[in-house]
Design a protein around this motif. Structure first.
Motif, PDB file in Angstrom:
ATOM      1  N   ILE B 408     -12.042   6.072  -3.894  1.00 32.39           N
ATOM      2  CA  ILE B 408     -13.344   6.705  -4.138  1.00 32.39           C
ATOM      3  C   ILE B 408     -14.017   6.921  -2.792  1.00 32.39           C
ATOM      4  N   ASN B 409     -14.614   8.087  -2.608  1.00 30.21           N
ATOM      5  CA  ASN B 409     -15.226   8.413  -1.317  1.00 30.21           C
ATOM      6  C   ASN B 409     -14.275   8.175  -0.157  1.00 30.21           C
ATOM      7  N   ASN B 410     -13.027   8.522  -0.349  1.00 28.76           N
ATOM      8  CA  ASN B 410     -11.988   8.315   0.659  1.00 28.76           C
ATOM      9  C   ASN B 410     -11.690   6.843   0.950  1.00 28.76           C
ATOM     10  N   GLN B 411     -12.226   5.936   0.168  1.00 29.25           N
ATOM     11  CA  GLN B 411     -11.924   4.516   0.331  1.00 29.25           C
ATOM     12  C   GLN B 411     -10.862   4.119  -0.686  1.00 29.25           C
ATOM     13  N   PRO B 412      -9.726   3.627  -0.235  1.00 33.86           N
ATOM     14  CA  PRO B 412      -8.691   3.180  -1.182  1.00 33.86           C
ATOM     15  C   PRO B 412      -9.181   1.992  -2.001  1.00 33.86           C
ATOM     16  N   ARG B 413      -8.852   1.932  -3.281  1.00 28.93           N
ATOM     17  CA  ARG B 413      -9.255   0.827  -4.145  1.00 28.93           C
ATOM     18  C   ARG B 413      -8.023   0.228  -4.810  1.00 28.93           C
ATOM     19  N   SER B 424      -2.601  -2.709  -9.265  1.00 31.78           N
ATOM     20  CA  SER B 424      -2.404  -1.264  -9.127  1.00 31.78           C
ATOM     21  C   SER B 424      -2.083  -0.899  -7.678  1.00 31.78           C
ATOM     22  N   ILE B 425      -1.408   0.209  -7.493  1.00 35.07           N
ATOM     23  CA  ILE B 425      -1.051   0.664  -6.145  1.00 35.07           C
ATOM     24  C   ILE B 425      -2.157   1.591  -5.641  1.00 35.07           C
ATOM     25  N   PRO B 426      -2.879   1.162  -4.608  1.00 36.20           N
ATOM     26  CA  PRO B 426      -4.063   1.904  -4.169  1.00 36.20           C
ATOM     27  C   PRO B 426      -3.695   3.192  -3.422  1.00 36.20           C
ATOM     28  N   CYS B 427      -4.692   3.967  -3.098  1.00 40.17           N
ATOM     29  CA  CYS B 427      -4.605   5.176  -2.251  1.00 40.17           C
ATOM     30  C   CYS B 427      -4.209   6.422  -3.051  1.00 40.17           C
ATOM     31  N   LYS B 529      15.203   2.606  -9.434  1.00 35.26           N
ATOM     32  CA  LYS B 529      14.335   2.011  -8.412  1.00 35.26           C
ATOM     33  C   LYS B 529      13.103   2.856  -8.123  1.00 35.26           C
ATOM     34  N   VAL B 530      11.977   2.187  -8.065  1.00 30.20           N
ATOM     35  CA  VAL B 530      10.710   2.828  -7.708  1.00 30.20           C
ATOM     36  C   VAL B 530      10.163   2.084  -6.494  1.00 30.20           C
ATOM     37  N   SER B 531       9.803   2.821  -5.469  1.00 25.93           N
ATOM     38  CA  SER B 531       9.481   2.158  -4.198  1.00 25.93           C
ATOM     39  C   SER B 531       8.246   2.763  -3.532  1.00 25.93           C
ATOM     40  N   VAL B 532       7.817   2.103  -2.464  1.00 29.21           N
ATOM     41  CA  VAL B 532       6.754   2.657  -1.615  1.00 29.21           C
ATOM     42  C   VAL B 532       7.267   2.705  -0.174  1.00 29.21           C
ATOM     43  N   SER B 533       6.621   3.519   0.625  1.00 29.07           N
ATOM     44  CA  SER B 533       6.993   3.588   2.035  1.00 29.07           C
ATOM     45  C   SER B 533       6.563   2.298   2.736  1.00 29.07           C
ATOM     46  N   ALA B 534       7.134   2.033   3.870  1.00 28.69           N
ATOM     47  CA  ALA B 534       6.801   0.829   4.630  1.00 28.69           C
ATOM     48  C   ALA B 534       5.300   0.797   4.958  1.00 28.69           C
ATOM     49  N   LYS B 535       4.769   1.933   5.307  1.00 26.69           N
ATOM     50  CA  LYS B 535       3.357   2.026   5.657  1.00 26.69           C
ATOM     51  C   LYS B 535       2.466   1.695   4.457  1.00 26.69           C
ATOM     52  N   LEU B 536       2.800   2.274   3.312  1.00 29.90           N
ATOM     53  CA  LEU B 536       2.005   2.022   2.119  1.00 29.90           C
ATOM     54  C   LEU B 536       2.131   0.557   1.718  1.00 29.90           C
ATOM     55  N   TYR B 537       3.342   0.008   1.868  1.00 31.06           N
ATOM     56  CA  TYR B 537       3.552  -1.403   1.546  1.00 31.06           C
ATOM     57  C   TYR B 537       2.579  -2.269   2.355  1.00 31.06           C
ATOM     58  N   ASP B 538       2.546  -2.038   3.630  1.00 29.63           N
ATOM     59  CA  ASP B 538       1.670  -2.847   4.488  1.00 29.63           C
ATOM     60  C   ASP B 538       0.209  -2.702   4.079  1.00 29.63           C
ATOM     61  N   PHE B 539      -0.153  -1.465   3.750  1.00 26.51           N
ATOM     62  CA  PHE B 539      -1.556  -1.235   3.410  1.00 26.51           C
ATOM     63  C   PHE B 539      -1.949  -1.927   2.104  1.00 26.51           C
ATOM     64  N   HIS B 541      -0.815  -4.646   0.926  1.00 19.94           N
ATOM     65  CA  HIS B 541      -0.948  -6.087   1.070  1.00 19.94           C
ATOM     66  C   HIS B 541      -2.145  -6.460   1.951  1.00 19.94           C
ATOM     67  N   PHE B 542      -2.513  -5.562   2.845  1.00 18.27           N
ATOM     68  CA  PHE B 542      -3.740  -5.748   3.617  1.00 18.27           C
ATOM     69  C   PHE B 542      -4.954  -5.721   2.688  1.00 18.27           C
ATOM     70  N   LEU B 543      -4.984  -4.714   1.813  1.00 12.18           N
ATOM     71  CA  LEU B 543      -6.111  -4.533   0.900  1.00 12.18           C
ATOM     72  C   LEU B 543      -6.204  -5.695  -0.083  1.00 12.18           C
ATOM     73  N   TRP B 544      -5.063  -6.134  -0.544  1.00  8.81           N
ATOM     74  CA  TRP B 544      -4.977  -7.219  -1.517  1.00  8.81           C
ATOM     75  C   TRP B 544      -5.657  -8.482  -0.950  1.00  8.81           C
ATOM     76  N   LEU B 545      -5.249  -8.852   0.242  1.00  6.16           N
ATOM     77  CA  LEU B 545      -5.823 -10.040   0.881  1.00  6.16           C
ATOM     78  C   LEU B 545      -7.320  -9.893   1.074  1.00  6.16           C
ATOM     79  N   ASN B 546      -7.704  -8.681   1.413  1.00  9.23           N
ATOM     80  CA  ASN B 546      -9.097  -8.372   1.667  1.00  9.23           C
ATOM     81  C   ASN B 546      -9.991  -8.556   0.444  1.00  9.23           C
TER      82      ASN B 546
END
Lengths: 554, 554
Positions: B408-413, B424-427, B529-539, B541-546
């Motif tokens: 929302i408003n360009n902020q991933p949730r 849920s998988i954000p972005c 198999k359903v996957s995410v890119s390495a970049k999305l993966y990192d993001f 888990h960053f958001l999750w902790l946050n």
């Protein structure tokens, strides 16, 4: 609200405009043509609509759907477009005269006798008896079975959920998004209300049928906020209009700190989620008199409940009363008890009368089994929001209503089958419910049309229709005739007055309360007895022998 | 036929007129009010619609329902009556300005990206990405999920039935009477056809969508006749118009005697049922070119089949070719083999070429398991009529599609949950299907919107979104972007052209044939198999902790 057909007033069409004479199986039209070709289409036929087994492993069913059937036949007319389509869709080339015949048909020659909608009903007993020209009545088979099957199934499911939840709980139908199609959703809302639910989330159903509407907010609403800082207009007037709180956000924050610092509340939280807090404040500003919060987006006990309480206490300062919380995940028994404890502690600590009684709604994948398990564990839930399992009837997704010819041209007909349970009970019949001394229904009995009806205080032999050895004498204290004329109505009306959904719902609740408890229990319920008169028994078996082929053993 | 939106042409509304902006949950409107009050209603939000698990214990799902979603948004407008109703239904008193706002909303600011309808799809990957003003997009949640859930579920069920039945068999959907409500029936017919069925019995669905119609006659038709003596007009012209058979009934009776007296046919019957014989003759007189007979009303081998053969042979004398029989009870494997043997013996005995190839249709309570069992036993069925289990999705009556805020408003949730599978998988994401050397899809991968897309022949790391240790390098031979813009369309059109149901059905069949067989088998299929890119993966888990709260242990 269901439109009742007052004197001379036309009956509105079915709720769903897609319910038209074309909503039927192709073979109903091919058969109509064959009847017409054979000059047999006007022969008077009698069909019974009934089911063979109660759903959900239970021993009772709620009958619903007849109102929509009557709406269909009251407006039964093929359009020119329909006829054009049929002309191109029937196999082979059908004669023009047939389409002229189709053009002229309506249901003025049809009679429909039905058990009252909302009644408790049992296998084999006709729910509907439909009489009329064989070709026309055949066309009604598919839509009638369609309209009764799901309506009765989901009403029964609702009644079963009510039975487990108990009378004191609020039951909310939240199934629209998971229902089988748009009017899977709309019918579900209608018939769950009939079966004893209190409200729905489905706005269209609320509008169509006058069902009370309920709802809170979603997880997305919570996560759409970043923090309370987003809130620009922070003012909230006092409930009595005596003034304005200019910064409601600060008031909430003050309360949150108070909660945090009160040792007796035994908080385990360090900091609550700020996006959640922002969402709750925003919702409270919009609905200060009806503040309900979904508290499980981040963490129920460490964030959702403290955030909710802070907002609710701030509202209380301004004279408002918060509504309560909704739990949508996790261990609902445990979390509801924790929430209740916290609310009670707040009531005591901050002297806010009634705070401990805050409504707790639970909603995650509930069904009969989970409600039962919650009861056994002990919980503090006041209201259940039930969706998927209720509206899709997940435990058994279909009721097997059938529509069988029982008489044509005054000749009784039987449908045989190697499976005895599938043999149909022939003849145009009358059906009665016999009540015992304690006011409970004892047995349903079917008789031939011209037999004299069972009489109060007179002994009558009730026989199992197919099992020779099962029979019993009954002395009824009350006799209720089950099938009533629904169409056409007497005294010039086109149909009997169709009761409102509310009246039907009350009938259902009253009927359920009248049943002997052992028929209703979830585990090993006692089957309710369905019987035929001695005369009808003999006739069934005479006809059976007559129709069954005789083989030769080689 | 699905109306395609040609240049400038308006898109028709949803098939079911009950699909309106009010077909939504109440809380969508209460949230809209809270957003409006907070001045947040125009914030741009991105929602993903996806499911978490494939239905029926399988490892694939057919995606359907998007066409109806587009029809809804193309015609999304609250009426004055709707607004009047909402005013009285929202809890508390809402400000007038909100209703002015509601009056003005449509979906011109909304964007819908969708996987092509009829595609094979997998859990977690967004089927739809819906972007727009948060208040409006929230209103779409319930109808979108409703329209996609059942459509995809029943299309998948149809595809699974097709898989078991094999390509050579005709599959007929006969479920209208047992479907969950009228448009449970109509949607079932539409989406079963999409999933690979050949025809339906539902006339209304035939008219709405151009689906081929099929049907025979019912047991009631058979038992509505007493005997062939009832038939008054016994004449039937020769197929080529060269003359008239004045007494078709006698011709049939002659054939029946011949069959009876022919030792090589090994008949075990003494006399066939006369009411059945009358019904068959009558049906043949109506449809001499399409004579189909339901042969199990009394006794299949001792009455139904001999009666059918006598009529079919008489028709053959006049140059007509009978269609075949339908079996609706009993041991379908055994009876179909017996019927085939008898037809072949008749072909041989009476020299009627092709008689042995007569179509045998089976219908009684069929589902994946019974089809599989029939295959294992060996059978002679050419066509299956499938109802209850297919249309109600009895084996699993609901698909759990959800609609989650991802930005929302360009902020991933992110939506957290103690149950990892519910996080849920954000972005705002892009989704690709990567194909291997043999042409099979290997893996679906989600990336952030601005990441560069996977390239053919270039190695890319695919990571499980939540399981750290699950990852693999893939070198795709082909890359397909999954989400395409469905709304608004480019070049001045309001939407992309909606393909016809036939085209969507072909896509579905083609997609299914392209899958690696081990994903498709009924027993222990391999998960795709359903996957995410390495970049999305990192993001993620960053958001999750946050967002996750930090507790204190006491």
């Amino acid at each position: 609200m269901a439109a009742a057909a007052a004197d001379g007033e036309a009956i509105e069409g079915p709720t769903n405009p897609m319910v038209t004479p074309l909503l039927t199986d192709l073979y109903q039209f091919t058969m109509a043509y064959a009847y017409w070709k054979a000059g047999k289409h006007q022969e008077r036929a009698v069909f019974d609509l009934f089911f063979r087994r109660n759903p959900f492993g239970g021993e009772y069913t709620i009958f619903a759907g007849v109102e929509e059937c009557i709406r269909l036949i009251a407006n039964f007319k093929l359009t020119e477009e329909d006829i054009f389509f049929l002309r191109s869709s029937l196999p082979g080339k059908c004669e023009d005269g047939f389409f002229d015949y189709l053009r002229g048909i309506d249901c003025s020659d049809v009679e429909v006798y039905s058990i009252t909608e909302g009644s408790v009903v049992f296998p084999k007993v006709p729910l509907l008896r439909v009489e009329g020209p064989v070709a026309v009545v055949q066309l009604l088979e598919t839509p009638f079975v369609n309209l009764v099957n799901y309506a009765s199934l989901v009403a029964t499911n609702a009644a079963r959920h009510r039975f487990v939840a108990g009378k004191s709980k609020a039951l909310l139908e939240f199934g629209l998004r998971r229902a089988q199609g748009p009017d899977g959703g709309i019918s579900a809302s209608k018939y769950c209300y009939l079966g004893g639910f209190d409200a729905t989330s489905n706005v269209a159903a609320g509008k169509l049928f006058g069902i009370p509407l309920r709802g809170t907010h979603s997880h997305a609403f919570v996560s759409s906020y970043m923090s309370p800082d987003e809130i620009i207009d922070k003012a909230l007037p006092y409930s009595d209009g005596s003034g304005i709180c200019e910064d409601f956000v600060s008031l909430v924050r003050t309360w949150l700190r108070k909660i945090q610092l009160t040792d007796s509340l035994q908080n385990s939280f360090v900091e609550t989620n700020q996006s959640e807090l922002g969402a709750f404040i925003s919702y409270a500003l919009a609905f200060p008199n009806n503040f309900l919060a979904l508290v499980d987006t981040y963490d129920v006990t460490r964030s959702g409940i403290p955030n909710f309480c802070a907002v609710a206490l701030a509202l209380s300062d301004l004279g408002y009363k918060a509504g309560g919380i909704r739990l949508d995940s996790g261990d609902l028994a445990y979390l509801s008890c924790e929430a209740r404890k916290f609310f009670c502690a707040i009531e005591k600590e901050f002297r806010v009368p009634g705070f401990g009684k805050m409504t707790i709604t639970a909603s995650n994948d509930l069904n009969e089994e989970t409600l039962d398990a919650l009861n056994k564990q002990g919980h503090e839930v006041d209201a259940f929001g039930i969706g998927t399992y209720l509206v899709t009837c997940f435990a058994q997704a279909a009721l097997g209503c059938v529509f069988k010819l029982v008489e044509i041209n005054n000749q009784p007909r039987i449908k045989l089958s190697e499976d005895v349970s599938k043999v149909s009970i022939p003849c145009k019949k009358r059906c009665y419910r016999l009540y015992g001394r304690e006011g409970y229904p004892l047995v349903d009995i079917m008789t031939g049309e011209n037999e004299s009806p069972p009489k109060v205080a007179e002994r009558i032999l009730c026989r199992h229709p197919f099992n020779e050895s099962k029979r019993a004498y009954v002395v009824p204290q009350q006799v209720e005739e089950l099938l009533k004329c629904y169409w056409p109505g007497d005294s010039g009306k086109k149909a009997v007055e169709l009761p409102s959904l509310k009246v039907t719902r009350e009938r259902c609740i009253q009927q359920l309360s009248q049943m002997r408890p052992d028929h209703m229990r979830r585990l090993n319920p006692t089957p309710y007895k369905v019987s035929v008169s001695a005369k009808l028994y003999d006739f069934i078996h005479f006809l059976w022998l007559n129709e069954a082929p005789v083989g030769e053993l080689h």
